[in-house]
Design an enzyme around this catalytic site. Structure first.
Site, PDB file in Angstrom:
ATOM      1  N   ASN A  77       0.836  -1.201   0.000  1.00 28.62           N
ATOM      2  CA  ASN A  77       0.000   0.000   0.000  1.00 28.62           C
ATOM      3  C   ASN A  77       0.873   1.254   0.000  1.00 28.62           C
ATOM      4  O   ASN A  77       1.984   1.256   0.517  1.00 28.62           O
ATOM      5  CB  ASN A  77      -1.005  -0.003   1.160  1.00 28.62           C
ATOM      6  CG  ASN A  77      -0.369  -0.083   2.544  1.00 28.62           C
ATOM      7  OD1 ASN A  77       0.733  -0.607   2.717  1.00 28.62           O
ATOM      8  ND2 ASN A  77      -1.067   0.422   3.543  1.00 28.62           N
ATOM      9  N   HIS A 107      -4.073   0.631  -2.654  1.00 31.23           N
ATOM     10  CA  HIS A 107      -4.112  -0.542  -1.795  1.00 31.23           C
ATOM     11  C   HIS A 107      -3.154  -1.589  -2.335  1.00 31.23           C
ATOM     12  O   HIS A 107      -2.882  -1.643  -3.545  1.00 31.23           O
ATOM     13  CB  HIS A 107      -5.537  -1.094  -1.734  1.00 31.23           C
ATOM     14  CG  HIS A 107      -6.452  -0.239  -0.911  1.00 31.23           C
ATOM     15  ND1 HIS A 107      -7.342  -0.761  -0.005  1.00 31.23           N
ATOM     16  CD2 HIS A 107      -6.600   1.105  -0.842  1.00 31.23           C
ATOM     17  CE1 HIS A 107      -8.013   0.230   0.583  1.00 31.23           C
ATOM     18  NE2 HIS A 107      -7.581   1.373   0.091  1.00 31.23           N
ATOM     19  N   GLU A 153      -3.512  -4.708  -2.919  1.00 29.28           N
ATOM     20  CA  GLU A 153      -4.083  -5.574  -3.953  1.00 29.28           C
ATOM     21  C   GLU A 153      -4.125  -4.845  -5.311  1.00 29.28           C
ATOM     22  O   GLU A 153      -3.927  -5.444  -6.365  1.00 29.28           O
ATOM     23  CB  GLU A 153      -5.500  -6.014  -3.554  1.00 29.28           C
ATOM     24  CG  GLU A 153      -5.570  -6.810  -2.238  1.00 29.28           C
ATOM     25  CD  GLU A 153      -5.730  -5.922  -0.994  1.00 29.28           C
ATOM     26  OE1 GLU A 153      -5.159  -4.804  -0.947  1.00 29.28           O
ATOM     27  OE2 GLU A 153      -6.436  -6.342  -0.056  1.00 29.28           O
ATOM     28  N   CYS A 157     -10.319  -5.243   1.767  1.00 30.32           N
ATOM     29  CA  CYS A 157     -11.503  -4.440   2.057  1.00 30.32           C
ATOM     30  C   CYS A 157     -12.470  -4.508   0.868  1.00 30.32           C
ATOM     31  O   CYS A 157     -12.117  -5.031  -0.197  1.00 30.32           O
ATOM     32  CB  CYS A 157     -11.105  -2.988   2.318  1.00 30.32           C
ATOM     33  SG  CYS A 157     -10.574  -2.135   0.818  1.00 30.32           S
ATOM     34  N   CYS A 166     -11.210  -3.161  -2.517  1.00 30.64           N
ATOM     35  CA  CYS A 166     -10.345  -4.072  -3.257  1.00 30.64           C
ATOM     36  C   CYS A 166     -11.107  -5.258  -3.814  1.00 30.64           C
ATOM     37  O   CYS A 166     -10.849  -5.706  -4.938  1.00 30.64           O
ATOM     38  CB  CYS A 166      -9.194  -4.562  -2.383  1.00 30.64           C
ATOM     39  SG  CYS A 166      -7.913  -3.308  -2.224  1.00 30.64           S
TER      40      CYS A 166
END
Lengths: 315, 308
Positions: free
Chosen positions: B65, B78, B80, B105, B108
């Site tokens: 991140n 993020h 991901e 989250c 994502c």
């Protein structure tokens, strides 16, 4: 689905508890929550998505018995993260009206992951009942079934920190007006009989006080005024997952439309002539630059004043 | 600060798995998460997240991140998203497994829907008590995704894109001092930035708005890094081209270490559509003001022949 009820709720983003009961009775539904899906088509008609032309309407029932509407908003000329989803609109609308809880929501399309995440900011989010009117078999189901094993406020905050829809009273300290002004200098003097600048500042300050920014500690509020001198303001609402946060500028646009402002469906543009931003001095999360480019795209020529506060407690 | 490796070639991945004593590559992924965590840059939250993904090519990609103080939180990247942008930039055609340090989250889980077959991507959160791979469909049931808006033949993320950019018109935005501009001109950096941003725009994923965009940055050594805009069906989770370029920068060299101030970016270029419904220009300016004050920015607008 045929639109019910009639004209009494057209254009209204908040329906008082008594009226909601009355309409439910007229519509022949047993409980007020069964009225929610019937109001979704009317909500969709109020949406403003000029980029996608994909209208989303959301209708929520508050614990007070009031009904709140939410619609999606899109702003051409800006990146897509300036968009407001109907579920976010709904919560910001409820928040602005001091609603302490939303337990049921009917929405025209299944909430996306961004919204399922944003909704985690409400206490007891897992139990919020969501009904999707576009489903083959629409029924209320708990948010937990749409976002299992969530990431949310409990991962970052302690249990008594206030969440969205709970009272916030952020300390702002003393406000300093910065020299930043965008748009014509004399504009404010002609509108609302003078004092518009003060009203904008006070509205933005009030919005900053009640903003939800427990992750960054950067409270913020934004206020806009239209040509008639009416002032609308919105509080920053932060998400534990950061990116789904609702900016104070967006929250103010929600308030504007929900109050019947925004130039009406036929009008072009939003009719905003002046604005004020209140945020923390040297904020790790600052909205100033974004507010400038937002106004450039949405209300070119609008006058912007920025005020920064320095809280006495170091945050 | 260690620059670290954000891409592990297939053969090396196999060798690492053997050394670690695991039978399959997917079992190697959670073991690499702590390494990824150390490369994260979250100065606002100080909550690092590391993600490690296995591509169908057998390569392993890292994601971390990134947070940018002085900007709104939707400028954050993020882990991901970093992982996917990193894989896309390396021409990876698919991702089958992802191990991440915290459960993804909703933002994502939504962003990942842009990958074809997203439901079957296996996700493991190392922070779980009983960490195991579960399909993404179990984390985002009854999803909203690309096929709610597009027909099935449209290319998704990790599939080849070749957007029509027509002819590029240059519009110079002044930024950065005289010396910076002169230095950039001398080394042909401006052309290289323009070419890199243009290629990134060609490869960008913007099927919802039709507004392809690419961004490129140059560091003090004259190296150029670029990133492609990646749109999400849900709009807000879209990864901006500036963010994608920072992913490229960090993945290539870790960015400039802590011993330098800021990110060490001296110049940048944005390529986007003329009169775009979704325009990155203003945001690119405020991004650079916060992240690399004084950096020189050129904006190039294209007018595609196909009207979108």
């Amino acid at each position: 689905m045929e639109e019910k009820p009639g004209r009494s709720t057209v254009g209204k983003f908040v329906i008082e508890a008594e009226e909601a009961q009355a309409i439910a009775k007229e519509s022949g539904v047993g409980a007020v929550r069964e009225l929610l899906p019937l109001l979704v088509p009317a909500a969709q008609r109020l949406a403003r998505p000029p980029i996608s032309n994909y209208r989303v309407g959301a209708v929520g029932l508050g614990t007070s018995g009031r009904i709140f509407l939410g619609v999606n908003l899109e702003f051409p000329g800006l990146p897509l993260h300036h968009s407001v989803h109907a579920e976010q609109f709904l919560m910001a609308n409820a928040n602005a009206h001091g609603e302490p809880g939303i337990r049921c929501v009917a929405v025209s399309s299944v909430p996306c992951g961004h919204c399922r995440q944003f909704l985690q900011e409400i206490r007891g989010a897992a139990e919020i009942q969501i009904l999707v009117t576009s489903d083959e078999d629409p029924a209320f189901r708990p948010l937990a079934s749409l976002l299992p094993h969530p990431f949310g406020p409990p991962d970052l905050l302690n249990r008594d920190a206030p969440l969205l829809l709970e009272p916030h009273d952020n300390e702002l300290g003393a406000l300093e007006a910065t020299g930043v002004a965008v748009g014509g200098g004399g504009l404010c003097n002609g509108i609302g009989g003078g004092g518009l600048e003060r009203r904008l500042r006070e509205a933005a300050e009030g919005a900053a006080r009640s903003s939800h920014a427990p992750y960054s500690g950067c409270a913020a509020g934004f206020a806009v005024a239209d040509g008639g001198g009416r002032v609308y303001s919105g509080s920053y609402v932060e998400s534990a997952a950061y990116n789904p946060s609702l900016g104070p500028v967006q929250a103010a646009m929600v308030a504007c439309l929900a109050a019947g402002g925004g130039g009406g469906p036929e009008g072009g543009g939003w009719g905003i002539v002046a604005a004020a931003l209140v945020e923390k001095e040297t904020a790790a999360v600052s909205h100033e630059g974004t507010a400038r480019i937002f106004l450039e795209a949405v209300a070119p020529g609008a006058h912007l004043k920025v005020y920064r506060f320095r809280p006495s407690a170091a945050v | 600060m260690e620059s670290g490796k954000f891409v592990i070639a297939a053969q090396e991945a196999e060798a690492m798995a053997k050394t670690a004593g695991v039978a399959t590559l997917k079992e190697l992924l959670p073991l690499l998460v702590p390494t990824a965590l150390r490369l994260a840059r979250p100065p606002i939250s100080n909550y690092p997240v590391g993600a490690v993904g296995l591509g169908i090519s057998g390569r392993i990609f890292l994601g971390v991140n990134l947070e940018f103080p002085g900007l709104p939180l939707n400028h954050s990247v993020h882990a991901e998203q970093f992982l996917v942008a990193n894989a896309a930039a390396h021409g990876e055609a698919g991702i089958s497994y992802i191990a991440v340090s915290s459960v993804p989250c909703g933002h994502c889980r939504q962003f990942l829907q842009e990958i074809r077959g997203a439901g079957e991507i296996q996700i493991l959160a190392t922070s779980d008590e009983d960490a195991a791979f579960h399909p993404l469909s179990s984390l985002l049931p009854h999803r909203f995704g690309p096929f709610d808006l597009l027909h099935k033949g449209i290319p998704l993320i990790l599939e080849p894109h070749d957007n029509d950019l027509g002819s590029l018109e240059s519009a110079v935005i002044a930024g950065g001092g005289e010396e910076v501009s002169k230095g950039i001109e001398k080394e042909g950096i401006q052309q290289r930035l323009r070419a890199a941003a243009g290629a990134a725009a060609k490869a960008s994923h913007a099927p919802y708005s039709g507004c392809a965009a690419g961004f490129a940055v140059a560091d003090g050594e004259g190296r150029v890094y670029a990133g492609s805009y990646m749109e999400s069906a849900a709009y807000n989770p879209s990864l901006g081209p500036m963010q994608a370029a920072m992913v490229g920068y960090v993945a290539a060299c870790g960015g400039v270490g802590r011993e330098h101030r800021g990110w060490g970016i001296l110049a940048a270029a944005l390529v986007e559509k003329e009169s775009a419904a979704v325009s990155q220009e203003g945001t690119a300016r405020i991004f650079l003001e916060a992240v690399a004050p004084g950096a020189h920015l050129n904006v190039y607008r294209f007018r595609s022949s196909a009207s979108v």
